[in-house]
Design a protein around this motif. Structure first.
Motif, PDB file in Angstrom:
ATOM      1  N   TYR A  39       0.841  -1.207   0.000  1.00 24.32           N
ATOM      2  CA  TYR A  39       0.000   0.000   0.000  1.00 24.32           C
ATOM      3  C   TYR A  39       0.873   1.253   0.000  1.00 24.32           C
ATOM      4  O   TYR A  39       0.548   2.246  -0.647  1.00 24.32           O
ATOM      5  N   ARG A  40       1.969   1.195   0.732  1.00 23.34           N
ATOM      6  CA  ARG A  40       2.895   2.327   0.735  1.00 23.34           C
ATOM      7  C   ARG A  40       3.527   2.517  -0.645  1.00 23.34           C
ATOM      8  O   ARG A  40       3.731   3.647  -1.100  1.00 23.34           O
ATOM      9  N   GLY A  41       3.848   1.418  -1.321  1.00 23.29           N
ATOM     10  CA  GLY A  41       4.461   1.493  -2.658  1.00 23.29           C
ATOM     11  C   GLY A  41       3.527   2.150  -3.662  1.00 23.29           C
ATOM     12  O   GLY A  41       3.948   3.010  -4.448  1.00 23.29           O
ATOM     13  N   VAL A 108      -7.677   0.277  -5.707  1.00 19.88           N
ATOM     14  CA  VAL A 108      -6.325  -0.018  -5.194  1.00 19.88           C
ATOM     15  C   VAL A 108      -6.375  -1.337  -4.410  1.00 19.88           C
ATOM     16  O   VAL A 108      -5.518  -2.219  -4.563  1.00 19.88           O
ATOM     17  N   ARG A 109      -7.411  -1.498  -3.598  1.00 17.72           N
ATOM     18  CA  ARG A 109      -7.519  -2.722  -2.796  1.00 17.72           C
ATOM     19  C   ARG A 109      -7.681  -3.942  -3.699  1.00 17.72           C
ATOM     20  O   ARG A 109      -7.116  -5.003  -3.441  1.00 17.72           O
ATOM     21  N   LYS A 110      -8.460  -3.765  -4.770  1.00 18.36           N
ATOM     22  CA  LYS A 110      -8.677  -4.891  -5.675  1.00 18.36           C
ATOM     23  C   LYS A 110      -7.358  -5.291  -6.354  1.00 18.36           C
ATOM     24  O   LYS A 110      -7.015  -6.471  -6.436  1.00 18.36           O
ATOM     25  N   GLY A 129      -0.977  -7.041   8.150  1.00 20.84           N
ATOM     26  CA  GLY A 129      -1.703  -5.946   7.520  1.00 20.84           C
ATOM     27  C   GLY A 129      -2.895  -5.515   8.341  1.00 20.84           C
ATOM     28  O   GLY A 129      -2.823  -5.445   9.575  1.00 20.84           O
ATOM     29  N   ARG A 130      -3.997  -5.210   7.643  1.00 19.24           N
ATOM     30  CA  ARG A 130      -5.208  -4.741   8.319  1.00 19.24           C
ATOM     31  C   ARG A 130      -6.412  -5.654   8.050  1.00 19.24           C
ATOM     32  O   ARG A 130      -7.345  -5.702   8.843  1.00 19.24           O
ATOM     33  N   ASP A 131      -6.395  -6.325   6.889  1.00 20.76           N
ATOM     34  CA  ASP A 131      -7.563  -7.112   6.465  1.00 20.76           C
ATOM     35  C   ASP A 131      -7.152  -8.521   6.038  1.00 20.76           C
ATOM     36  O   ASP A 131      -7.830  -9.153   5.235  1.00 20.76           O
ATOM     37  N   ILE A 132      -6.035  -8.999   6.551  1.00 18.55           N
ATOM     38  CA  ILE A 132      -5.524 -10.300   6.084  1.00 18.55           C
ATOM     39  C   ILE A 132      -6.427 -11.438   6.582  1.00 18.55           C
ATOM     40  O   ILE A 132      -6.825 -12.307   5.810  1.00 18.55           O
ATOM     41  N   HIS A 179      -4.580   9.186  13.178  1.00 13.86           N
ATOM     42  CA  HIS A 179      -5.311   9.512  11.945  1.00 13.86           C
ATOM     43  C   HIS A 179      -5.461   8.256  11.078  1.00 13.86           C
ATOM     44  O   HIS A 179      -6.534   7.962  10.543  1.00 13.86           O
ATOM     45  N   ARG A 180      -4.375   7.490  10.967  1.00 19.43           N
ATOM     46  CA  ARG A 180      -4.440   6.271  10.132  1.00 19.43           C
ATOM     47  C   ARG A 180      -5.386   5.240  10.732  1.00 19.43           C
ATOM     48  O   ARG A 180      -6.165   4.605  10.021  1.00 19.43           O
ATOM     49  N   ASP A 181      -5.332   5.059  12.044  1.00 14.89           N
ATOM     50  CA  ASP A 181      -6.240   4.102  12.700  1.00 14.89           C
ATOM     51  C   ASP A 181      -7.690   4.445  12.374  1.00 14.89           C
ATOM     52  O   ASP A 181      -8.497   3.575  12.056  1.00 14.89           O
ATOM     53  N   THR A 183      -8.902   6.351   9.841  1.00 13.23           N
ATOM     54  CA  THR A 183      -9.235   6.180   8.415  1.00 13.23           C
ATOM     55  C   THR A 183      -9.304   4.693   8.063  1.00 13.23           C
ATOM     56  O   THR A 183     -10.216   4.251   7.366  1.00 13.23           O
ATOM     57  N   ASP A 184      -8.357   3.926   8.555  1.00 12.50           N
ATOM     58  CA  ASP A 184      -8.316   2.488   8.220  1.00 12.50           C
ATOM     59  C   ASP A 184      -9.529   1.741   8.791  1.00 12.50           C
ATOM     60  O   ASP A 184     -10.008   0.783   8.193  1.00 12.50           O
ATOM     61  N   SER A 185     -10.010   2.191   9.953  1.00 13.61           N
ATOM     62  CA  SER A 185     -11.132   1.493  10.598  1.00 13.61           C
ATOM     63  C   SER A 185     -12.484   1.890  10.016  1.00 13.61           C
ATOM     64  O   SER A 185     -13.450   1.151  10.144  1.00 13.61           O
ATOM     65  N   SER A 186     -12.534   3.065   9.404  1.00 15.01           N
ATOM     66  CA  SER A 186     -13.850   3.558   8.990  1.00 15.01           C
ATOM     67  C   SER A 186     -14.099   3.474   7.484  1.00 15.01           C
ATOM     68  O   SER A 186     -15.164   3.860   7.024  1.00 15.01           O
ATOM     69  N   ARG A 187     -13.127   2.972   6.713  1.00 14.24           N
ATOM     70  CA  ARG A 187     -13.362   2.902   5.260  1.00 14.24           C
ATOM     71  C   ARG A 187     -14.432   1.847   4.942  1.00 14.24           C
ATOM     72  O   ARG A 187     -14.655   0.916   5.736  1.00 14.24           O
ATOM     73  N   ASP A 188     -15.030   1.988   3.746  1.00 11.95           N
ATOM     74  CA  ASP A 188     -16.116   1.074   3.370  1.00 11.95           C
ATOM     75  C   ASP A 188     -15.598  -0.316   3.003  1.00 11.95           C
ATOM     76  O   ASP A 188     -16.208  -1.328   3.332  1.00 11.95           O
TER      77      ASP A 188
HETATM   78  O1   DC Z   1       1.537  -1.669   8.016  1.00 16.14           O
HETATM   79  P1   DC Z   1       1.747  -0.194   7.674  1.00 16.14           P
HETATM   80  O2   DC Z   1       1.531   0.709   8.843  1.00 16.14           O
HETATM   81  O3   DC Z   1       3.036   0.065   6.977  1.00 16.14           O
HETATM   82  O4   DC Z   1       0.560   0.101   6.618  1.00 16.14           O
HETATM   83  C1   DC Z   1       0.432   1.349   5.983  1.00 16.14           C
HETATM   84  C2   DC Z   1      -1.025   1.611   5.618  1.00 16.14           C
HETATM   85  O5   DC Z   1      -1.447   0.709   4.582  1.00 16.14           O
HETATM   86  C3   DC Z   1      -2.048   1.460   6.727  1.00 16.14           C
HETATM   87  O6   DC Z   1      -2.223   2.653   7.480  1.00 16.14           O
HETATM   88  C4   DC Z   1      -3.300   1.083   5.994  1.00 16.14           C
HETATM   89  C5   DC Z   1      -2.818   0.397   4.741  1.00 16.14           C
HETATM   90  N1   DC Z   1      -2.972  -1.066   4.780  1.00 16.14           N
HETATM   91  C6   DC Z   1      -4.212  -1.573   4.482  1.00 16.14           C
HETATM   92  O7   DC Z   1      -5.149  -0.816   4.254  1.00 16.14           O
HETATM   93  N2   DC Z   1      -4.384  -2.923   4.404  1.00 16.14           N
HETATM   94  C7   DC Z   1      -3.381  -3.759   4.669  1.00 16.14           C
HETATM   95  N3   DC Z   1      -3.582  -5.089   4.592  1.00 16.14           N
HETATM   96  C8   DC Z   1      -2.104  -3.253   5.025  1.00 16.14           C
HETATM   97  C9   DC Z   1      -1.932  -1.884   5.099  1.00 16.14           C
END
Ligand code: DC
Length: 222
Positions: A39-41, A108-110, A129-132, A179-181, A183-188
């Motif tokens: 995702y960073r790339g 992007v996720r797809k 990650g976040r959704d593995i 901020h990331r927590d 946004t990451d938790s509230s996306r659809d």
């Molecule tokens: O693991 P990290 O903090 O380097 O991840 C950076 C961002 O990438 C994180 O804030 C949200 C996104 N991410 C994601 O949406 N889904 C993942 N499986 C991994 C990361």
């Protein structure tokens, strides 16, 4: 352990996921994949090519450009974008500031979902990650979900960044994590959340070695 095993570690930013995923991958001879690096790339690419500029996203052009993108994560953890090693550049605060916005885009996720699943075809993996555990590998053999107190996470990340020579403050790092927590938790699409069958661990008071021992015990006991 079976060489096609999948271990999923999800959780909040800077809770120790990648460090532990790397240690487990060595212990069980599995491939380590830091999905956040992917995702960073993609975020680095959007910034560098100007698809994301002054908080404005040129979605159509960005989406079209993704089709030809060559993003490769080497087994050693280095990330290559069209042949260039961008492993250091993706840790820059500029990327951290925008990665959650880019990660919330369904296309992007797809794009990355496909890449992540491909990576598990040849060998067993440990992916963080976040959704593995919820989306990428809902049938993973082992699932963990890491949490930790924000101050502990900010301090850890701040020290990592300082060691890499990045200019930042503890306050900036803490604000970025929160901020990331959010946004990451509230996306659809594929929000950050614990899978029902994941083991939740608060890593605030644990050393890396204690955490590693705890995870190995859980994995070997199953
Ligand atoms: O693991 P990290 O903090 O380097 O991840 C950076 C961002 O990438 C994180 O804030 C949200 C996104 N991410 C994601 O949406 N889904 C993942 N499986 C991994 C990361």
């Amino acid at each position: 352990m079976n060489s096609r095993k999948v271990i999923a570690i999800d959780g909040y930013a800077s809770t120790g996921k990648s460090t532990l995923a790397k240690m487990l991958s060595r212990h069980y001879h599995l491939t380590f994949i830091d999905s956040g690096a992917l995702y960073r790339g993609v975020t680095f690419f959007a910034l560098e090519k100007g698809f994301l500029k002054d908080n404005e996203l040129h979605q159509k052009a960005f989406r079209d450009a993704l089709e030809g993108l060559d993003l490769r994560l080497e087994p050693a953890g280095d990330l290559y974008l069209n042949g260039e090693n961008i492993s250091q550049k993706i840790r820059h605060p500029r990327v951290s500031d925008d990665v959650s916005t880019i990660a919330a885009l369904p296309f992007v996720r797809k794009f990355l979902l496909h890449q992540q699943r491909q990576m598990a075809l040849e060998n067993g993996i440990v992916m963080d990650g976040r959704d593995i555990g919820t989306v990428v590998f809902p049938n993973a053999d082992h699932k963990f979900f890491f949490t930790a107190r924000p101050e502990v996470r900010a301090q850890r990340r701040y020290e990592e960044l300082k060691a890499q020579g990045q200019e930042t403050t503890l306050e900036e790092v803490l604000n970025n994590l929160l901020h990331r927590d959010q946004t990451d938790s509230s996306r659809d699409v594929a929000p950050l959340r614990k899978a029902d069958d994941a083991i939740e661990i608060d890593t605030s008071e644990l050393t890396t070695d204690q955490l590693f021992t705890h995870l190995v015990e859980k994995i070997d006991a199953k």
